[in-house]
Structure formats: C-alpha cells, structure tokens
Design a protein around this motif. Structure first.
Motif, mmCIF file in Angstrom:
data_model
loop_
_atom_site.group_PDB
_atom_site.id
_atom_site.type_symbol
_atom_site.label_atom_id
_atom_site.label_comp_id
_atom_site.label_asym_id
_atom_site.label_seq_id
_atom_site.Cartn_x
_atom_site.Cartn_y
_atom_site.Cartn_z
ATOM 1 N N VAL A 94 83.515 43.488 26.407
ATOM 2 C CA VAL A 94 84.629 43.828 25.605
ATOM 3 C C VAL A 94 84.762 43.202 24.401
ATOM 4 O O VAL A 94 84.517 43.735 23.287
ATOM 5 N N ASN A 95 84.080 41.742 24.530
ATOM 6 C CA ASN A 95 84.195 40.962 23.278
ATOM 7 C C ASN A 95 83.149 41.250 22.277
ATOM 8 O O ASN A 95 83.442 41.508 21.045
ATOM 9 N N SER A 96 81.972 41.654 22.879
ATOM 10 C CA SER A 96 80.955 42.194 21.907
ATOM 11 C C SER A 96 81.224 43.714 21.278
ATOM 12 O O SER A 96 80.979 43.783 20.249
ATOM 13 N N ASP A 97 81.985 44.291 22.264
ATOM 14 C CA ASP A 97 82.466 45.733 21.806
ATOM 15 C C ASP A 97 83.445 45.583 20.606
ATOM 16 O O ASP A 97 83.343 46.287 19.385
ATOM 17 N N VAL A 98 84.196 44.602 20.522
ATOM 18 C CA VAL A 98 85.237 44.347 19.470
ATOM 19 C C VAL A 98 84.458 43.970 18.129
ATOM 20 O O VAL A 98 84.914 44.523 17.055
ATOM 21 N N SER A 102 84.621 46.370 14.709
ATOM 22 C CA SER A 102 84.577 46.053 13.663
ATOM 23 C C SER A 102 83.951 45.979 12.425
ATOM 24 O O SER A 102 84.073 46.654 11.453
ATOM 25 N N GLN A 103 82.518 46.005 12.972
ATOM 26 C CA GLN A 103 81.466 46.281 12.258
ATOM 27 C C GLN A 103 81.302 47.631 11.560
ATOM 28 O O GLN A 103 81.303 48.075 10.386
ATOM 29 N N PHE A 105 83.608 50.214 11.672
ATOM 30 C CA PHE A 105 84.882 50.537 11.068
ATOM 31 C C PHE A 105 84.631 50.235 9.491
ATOM 32 O O PHE A 105 84.809 50.842 8.670
ATOM 33 N N ALA A 106 84.157 48.923 9.485
ATOM 34 C CA ALA A 106 83.841 48.604 7.954
ATOM 35 C C ALA A 106 82.709 49.489 7.331
ATOM 36 O O ALA A 106 82.757 49.763 6.152
ATOM 37 N N LEU A 107 81.940 49.844 8.083
ATOM 38 C CA LEU A 107 80.707 50.859 7.538
ATOM 39 C C LEU A 107 81.554 52.056 7.028
ATOM 40 O O LEU A 107 80.997 52.925 6.172
ATOM 41 N N LEU A 108 82.316 52.456 8.021
ATOM 42 C CA LEU A 108 82.830 53.754 7.708
ATOM 43 C C LEU A 108 83.657 53.673 6.454
ATOM 44 O O LEU A 108 83.779 54.530 5.604
ATOM 45 N N MET A 109 84.773 52.652 6.307
ATOM 46 C CA MET A 109 85.457 52.393 5.249
ATOM 47 C C MET A 109 84.529 52.257 3.993
ATOM 48 O O MET A 109 84.944 52.776 2.843
ATOM 49 N N ALA A 110 83.437 51.690 4.040
ATOM 50 C CA ALA A 110 82.541 51.392 2.920
ATOM 51 C C ALA A 110 81.849 52.808 2.469
ATOM 52 O O ALA A 110 81.832 53.290 1.511
ATOM 53 N N GLU A 111 81.598 53.634 3.276
ATOM 54 C CA GLU A 111 81.131 55.069 3.303
ATOM 55 C C GLU A 111 82.271 55.953 2.590
ATOM 56 O O GLU A 111 81.868 56.887 1.588
ATOM 57 N N TYR A 112 83.357 55.726 3.138
ATOM 58 C CA TYR A 112 84.537 56.514 2.497
ATOM 59 C C TYR A 112 84.748 56.056 0.998
ATOM 60 O O TYR A 112 85.097 56.878 -0.053
ATOM 61 N N LEU A 136 81.362 55.383 15.342
ATOM 62 C CA LEU A 136 82.624 54.512 15.735
ATOM 63 C C LEU A 136 83.120 55.101 17.248
ATOM 64 O O LEU A 136 83.449 54.153 18.021
ATOM 65 N N GLN A 137 83.079 56.420 17.435
ATOM 66 C CA GLN A 137 83.754 56.985 18.512
ATOM 67 C C GLN A 137 82.824 56.472 19.702
ATOM 68 O O GLN A 137 83.390 56.188 20.499
ATOM 69 N N GLN A 138 81.483 56.219 19.569
ATOM 70 C CA GLN A 138 80.613 55.898 20.432
ATOM 71 C C GLN A 138 81.070 54.494 20.961
ATOM 72 O O GLN A 138 80.840 54.214 22.092
ATOM 73 N N VAL A 139 81.313 53.717 19.825
ATOM 74 C CA VAL A 139 81.531 52.129 20.100
ATOM 75 C C VAL A 139 82.867 52.126 21.074
ATOM 76 O O VAL A 139 83.024 51.371 22.184
ATOM 77 N N LEU A 140 83.937 53.144 20.700
ATOM 78 C CA LEU A 140 85.034 53.188 21.601
ATOM 79 C C LEU A 140 84.837 53.614 22.848
ATOM 80 O O LEU A 140 85.503 52.976 23.786
ATOM 81 N N ILE A 141 84.063 54.717 23.146
ATOM 82 C CA ILE A 141 83.553 54.858 24.402
ATOM 83 C C ILE A 141 82.963 53.789 25.041
ATOM 84 O O ILE A 141 83.380 53.604 26.394
ATOM 85 N N ASP A 142 81.995 53.339 24.575
ATOM 86 C CA ASP A 142 81.292 52.023 25.587
ATOM 87 C C ASP A 142 82.518 51.017 25.574
ATOM 88 O O ASP A 142 82.624 50.406 26.788
ATOM 89 N N MET A 143 83.440 50.664 24.834
ATOM 90 C CA MET A 143 84.610 49.848 24.842
ATOM 91 C C MET A 143 85.317 50.168 26.419
ATOM 92 O O MET A 143 85.576 49.295 26.838
ATOM 93 N N LYS A 144 85.684 51.423 26.208
ATOM 94 C CA LYS A 144 86.362 52.035 27.351
ATOM 95 C C LYS A 144 85.766 52.012 28.487
ATOM 96 O O LYS A 144 86.518 51.283 29.521
ATOM 97 N N LEU A 145 84.646 52.016 28.706
ATOM 98 C CA LEU A 145 83.619 51.809 29.695
ATOM 99 C C LEU A 145 83.934 50.433 30.117
ATOM 100 O O LEU A 145 83.937 50.123 31.616
ATOM 101 N N HIS A 146 83.710 49.538 29.226
ATOM 102 C CA HIS A 146 83.621 48.160 29.685
ATOM 103 C C HIS A 146 84.942 47.788 30.180
ATOM 104 O O HIS A 146 85.140 46.881 31.181
#
Length: 152
Positions: A94-98, A102-103, A105-112, A136-146
């Motif tokens: 989960v620590n790696s997922d966090v 963050s990375q 989300f930063a990419l999404l905000m930069a794109e926005y 971002l959704q895929q990262v959240l899914i991985d985080m949920k699984l972990h």
C-alpha cells in the motif's frame, strides 16, 4: 441515438482501437466494416452493437475491459479489475500505491491545467484527461487489492 447507446459505442471503439483493428478482425472473425458499424454513431447503425462473444474475445486481448466497464458504470456497479496490465510494474504494498497515486494525481492535475489554459477543453484534451483519469483509477484498484490482501 440514446446517451447510453452513444456511451457504449464510444467504449466499443476504444476496445477495438486498444486491440488494433487488424487483430480485432482476426479475434472476432468480423470485417473492418462490420466492426466499424458496431461503434458508428450514424443513425442507420444506432441499433447495432457488438455481440457479447466478440466483446469477450477482444477484452481478453485488451489492456482494459472497456465495454464491460462501461456497462458496469451505466448500472452503477463497481468492478475490480485484477488482470495483469501491460506497462505496469508490480507494486508490493500500500505504501508504494500511495506514492504512485500521488504521482498519477499530479499528472492528472498538470494535464487539467494545460487543458484549461485557454478556457476550452478540446476533444483531444478531454481524451488525454480521460486517459489520465483511467490510469488514476487503475492505481486505486491496485491499492484496493493490496488493502484487501493485508486485511486477510
């Protein structure tokens, strides 16, 4: 055409393009023209959708189950996608997922920020934002699984 039909056709197109048109033809046994009709937004093709067996064959080869995900979203259902995705390294916890979250989300905000600079989000900018949102959704899914693994 209904909004639901249009939404499904867009995701059908994304699925075919994810796999590649030539590969999609081989996997489904359909011609390019037939596959094109499945995602065409022209009135004469409004009631034509890809058969479930063809969707299944393509989603097995795709990086993401585009049509299944769209169907679930339309019904208000959440999916857990745990298949191995290309270009994704395994994260151990989960620590790696966090950190990755963050990375991303930063990419999404930069794109926005880049997309909204002129006050208008073009179709290409919207597609890039959608792509980042999906990542971002895929990262959240991985985080949920972990998290689920750690809870057991």
């Amino acid at each position: 055409m209904s909004k639901m039909g249009s939404y499904l056709k867009k995701h059908t197109e994304a699925l075919v393009k994810d796999v590649g048109i030539e590969a999609a033809c081989k996997l489904t046994g359909k011609s390019k023209a037939t596959l094109g009709r499945y995602y065409s937004d022209h009135d004469e093709h409004a009631d034509r959708f890809m058969p479930v067996d063809a969707v299944m064959a393509l989603e097995e080869a795709a990086s993401y189950p585009h049509v299944t995900g769209a169907l679930a979203e339309l019904q208000g259902i959440g999916l857990t996608f745990d298949g191995k995705r290309r270009n994704t390294k395994e994260r151990a916890n989960v620590n790696s997922d966090v950190i990755v979250l963050s990375q991303r989300f930063a990419l999404l905000m930069a794109e926005y920020q880049q997309s909204i600079e002129d006050g208008v989000i073009t179709i290409n900018e919207a597609k890039r934002l959608l792509r980042e949102t999906s990542q971002l959704q895929q990262v959240l899914i991985d985080m949920k699984l972990h998290l689920e693994e750690e809870a057991i």
